[in-house]
Structure formats: structure tokens, C-alpha cells
Design an enzyme around this catalytic site. Structure first.
Site, PDB file in Angstrom:
ATOM      1  N   MET A 278      19.748  79.236  -7.313  1.00 30.62           N
ATOM      2  CA  MET A 278      19.479  80.441  -8.091  1.00 30.62           C
ATOM      3  C   MET A 278      18.053  80.939  -7.845  1.00 30.62           C
ATOM      4  O   MET A 278      17.158  80.135  -7.624  1.00 30.62           O
ATOM      5  CB  MET A 278      19.625  80.147  -9.587  1.00 30.62           C
ATOM      6  CG  MET A 278      20.994  79.632  -9.963  1.00 30.62           C
ATOM      7  SD  MET A 278      22.237  80.886  -9.744  1.00 30.62           S
ATOM      8  CE  MET A 278      23.687  79.956 -10.177  1.00 30.62           C
TER       9      MET A 278
ATOM     10  N   LEU B  36      21.174  72.012  -8.695  1.00 30.37           N
ATOM     11  CA  LEU B  36      20.090  71.436  -7.912  1.00 30.37           C
ATOM     12  C   LEU B  36      20.197  71.896  -6.466  1.00 30.37           C
ATOM     13  O   LEU B  36      21.221  71.685  -5.814  1.00 30.37           O
ATOM     14  CB  LEU B  36      20.134  69.908  -7.993  1.00 30.37           C
ATOM     15  CG  LEU B  36      19.872  69.324  -9.391  1.00 30.37           C
ATOM     16  CD1 LEU B  36      20.213  67.842  -9.420  1.00 30.37           C
ATOM     17  CD2 LEU B  36      18.419  69.543  -9.788  1.00 30.37           C
ATOM     18  N   GLU B  37      19.133  72.493  -5.959  1.00 28.43           N
ATOM     19  CA  GLU B  37      19.148  73.042  -4.601  1.00 28.43           C
ATOM     20  C   GLU B  37      18.274  72.258  -3.638  1.00 28.43           C
ATOM     21  O   GLU B  37      18.178  72.606  -2.465  1.00 28.43           O
ATOM     22  CB  GLU B  37      18.730  74.514  -4.640  1.00 28.43           C
ATOM     23  CG  GLU B  37      19.678  75.363  -5.473  1.00 28.43           C
ATOM     24  CD  GLU B  37      19.292  76.836  -5.510  1.00 28.43           C
ATOM     25  OE1 GLU B  37      18.396  77.236  -4.741  1.00 28.43           O
ATOM     26  OE2 GLU B  37      19.893  77.581  -6.305  1.00 28.43           O
ATOM     27  N   ALA B  38      17.641  71.191  -4.143  1.00 24.85           N
ATOM     28  CA  ALA B  38      16.746  70.406  -3.295  1.00 24.85           C
ATOM     29  C   ALA B  38      17.403  69.104  -2.843  1.00 24.85           C
ATOM     30  O   ALA B  38      16.726  68.170  -2.430  1.00 24.85           O
ATOM     31  CB  ALA B  38      15.449  70.113  -4.048  1.00 24.85           C
TER      32      ALA B  38
END
Length: 342
Positions: free
Chosen positions: A1, A167-169
């Protein structure tokens, strides 16, 4: 996001579910080593069942130049509101949540009252973990325990109906599965549990995100993949599709639909307006066409699925604030369409 008014009235009929009690708080405290005071959550606000077809929207706990709004001002088109975002703490895996003063709440209790009011209308309000800048590492048994305990404590404190994983990491499917299983075991089947992976995260069942979805599919509510900020991707037919088209939405959804997730666990996530994401915005009519293609076999582009999926959960947007910025142009079109799906 990214971290960067009409309303659609509806009547929701939900199943009655057990009220979350002090037992949840006690379990959360035991897991996280926290002290929880009985009665901090409103016991009259039991979590609500998500409707067969649902519209999900993310709510900003920050001011990024879109629209600052309190929860009570969010369009009533939404069935699930994901409060963005929980933050990491000094304890690996643990999360916390604090209201940004920029939102304008006079007190934390006012925010809790807004959550309760939305729930009274049949809306599920959940806490989202992650976002573009969020880093919460759950990569061993201790951090999984800390994540579960802190999440349960926040659910009890604020009255959240569940948790969204955004979570994008990078994630560790093994230990995040462990954490979510603990949360589900304590919160019960009324838990609302959603995910918002990026397109690359759901290209194959070998990815950690897809593995997490499959590991927890017995109680997973919906995966609303982010069909934006993405380059071209391979669809379930092996063809490459460019973002911003009906084919991109349908052919990528097909990967999830044909590889272990139930149609009710698949949703289409798109930006609410051009300013909401770096790329990938499509007109609401493209979203409704994709929904029709997947559920009815009509409105398709080049890609036509081999079968229809009438139980498809619905659609998601980043965000309710960007939607409000454009006069709720997205939800006023997509909301009624989701309601009318077969």
C-alpha cells in the site's frame, strides 16, 4: 500500500456470533506477557460475519494529502475497513497502534466508539499490519509469539474484528502461519483475517505469501491482491498481461482461484483514484467488468476463464480516503455492483 460525497446505503444481514470476552484478553496477555484490564473493549460489540460478497477499504491513520476523515465518516459502502497501520515495536514481531493526532480524534475512546458504531452497522473493522513502509519481522518462534500476543491485545483493547497482513518487505510463511494460528485459536471463527499481497507475491504457490494463504486457508477470510504499482505479469493461462486492463485483473485472479484458494477467499484490489498509487489505476467500470467476467462469464477481455466463480468475495481499494478525495466515485460504483454479484 502507498503511505502517500455520495454514500451507498445498504442493509446487512449477518449471523450472530459469540461476544469476544475477557478470555481473549487473558490469552493475549499470557502470550505476549502483557497486562490487560478487563472491560477495555465494548463487550456489546461482537465481531460480525463478513457478507458473501464484500467491499474492503483501507483507512488512513495519517494525513497524506488525500482526505483526513474519522472512521464514522467513511462511506457505508464498505463491509470491511482496514485501519492502516499497526507499527513495529522494540520487541521483534510485536506490534502496537497509536492514533495520529492529525486525524482529529479528541480521545482514544472516541475512536473506539467509532469502531463500535461501524460494527453496529454490520461493518468489520480490522487492524492492518505493514504497508509500504511497515517492517514487522516474524521469523522465529519468539517473534511469532510476540506478534500473536500483541495483535490479540490490540484486538481486545480497541475492539478490532481481526488482522490484515499487508507486509511488503518479505514474510516468513512458517512463523507467520504459527502466529495467525495462535490468533485464530484464541479469537475463534469470528476472526476476520485478510491479506493484501503484491502481484509478484501471488504468481506461484512457491512464494511465501501464497504459502501463508494456503497454510491458513481454513480460517482465511480473503486475499485482496494489489493489482497496482506492478509491471506486466503472467496470468494463469501463461500469457503476459499489462496492468490497467480487465485481463490483468481476471487472469491473475485465476492463479489464486485455480491453485488452492476458494473463490470466497479471492478479491480484486485496486486504487480508488489515480493519486492513490504510482500506477495501476483503472476506472470503476473496469473493476465491475472483471467481477462480472469471473462470476458470470460476461464482460471479459481477451482472457476468458474456463469456469465462473460465483462465490468470489469482491473487491478492495486503497483507500477509503482516496475514495473520499474523488467524491466516493469508486465505492458508489463498485459497492452496489459487489452487492449484486450472484
Amino acid at each position: 500500500m502507498d503511505s502517500t460525497s455520495s454514500t451507498h446505503a445498504r442493509v446487512r444481514f449477518r449471523d450472530t456470533v459469540p461476544v469476544r470476552t475477557v478470555a481473549v484478553a487473558a490469552a493475549a496477555a499470557a502470550v505476549a506477557g502483557l497486562t490487560v484490564v478487563a472491560g477495555t473493549a465494548d463487550a456489546d460489540n461482537a465481531p460480525t460475519a463478513v457478507p458473501r460478497h464484500a467491499l474492503t477499504g483501507y483507512w488512513h491513520n495519517f494525513d497524506n494529502g488525500s482526505v483526513v476523515q474519522k472512521l464514522g465518516e467513511v462511506s457505508d459502502a464498505y463491509d470491511i475497513i482496514a485501519v492502516s497501520f499497526a507499527e513495529s515495536t522494540a520487541t521483534p514481531g510485536a506490534i502496537d497502534f497509536a492514533l495520529d493526532p492529525a486525524i482529529g480524534y479528541a480521545s482514544e475512546q472516541e475512536f473506539k466508539d467509532d469502531i463500535a458504531a461501524k460494527q453496529a452497522e454490520g461493518v468489520s473493522v480490522i487492524l492492518s499490519v505493514g504497508g509500504a513502509n511497515g517492517t514487522v519481522a516474524v521469523n522465529d518462534a519468539a517473534s511469532a509469539e510476540a506478534f500473536a500476543g500483541s495483535a490479540l491485545a490490540l484486538m481486545d483493547e480497541f475492539g478490532f474484528d481481526g488482522i490484515d497482513i499487508d507486509l511488503e518487505a518479505g514474510i516468513n510463511a512458517t512463523y507467520l502461519t504459527q502466529a495467525m494460528e495462535t490468533i485464530h485459536a484464541t479469537a475463534g471463527d469470528d476472526l476476520v483475517y485478510t491479506m493484501a499481497p503484491q502481484t509478484l507475491d501471488m504468481q506461484s504457490t512457491s512464494t511465501e505469501y501464497f504459502q501463508l494463504a494456503l497454510n491458513t486457508r481454513d480460517f482465511l477470510t480473503v486475499v485482496n491482491m494489489q493489482y497496482y504499482n506492478s509491471g506486466s505479469m503472467v496470468g494463469c493461462d501463461g500469457q503476459v498481461y499489462a496492468a490497467g486492463s480487465v485481463d490483468f485483473l481476471t487472469a491473475l485472479a485465476c492463479i489464486q482461484l485455480e491453485n488452492g484458494l476458494a473463490p470466497s477467499q479471492v478479491g480484486i484490489g485496486v486504487p480508488a483514484s489515480p493519486g492513490a498509487a504510482g500506477s495501476g489505476y483503472v476506472e470503476p467500470a473496469v473493476v465491475t467488468a472483471a467481477l462480472d467476467c469471473l462470476t458470470r462469464g460476461t464482460g471479459c477481455g481477451q482472457f476468458v476463464p474456463d469456469q465462473t466463480y460465483p462465490d468470489l468475495r469482491g473487491a478492495m481499494t486503497w483507500s477509503v480516503n482516496w475514495d473520499a478525495h474523488s467524491g466516493n466515485a469508486w465505492s458508489s460504483v463498485v459497492g452496489p455492483h459487489v452487492d449484486a454479484l450472484p
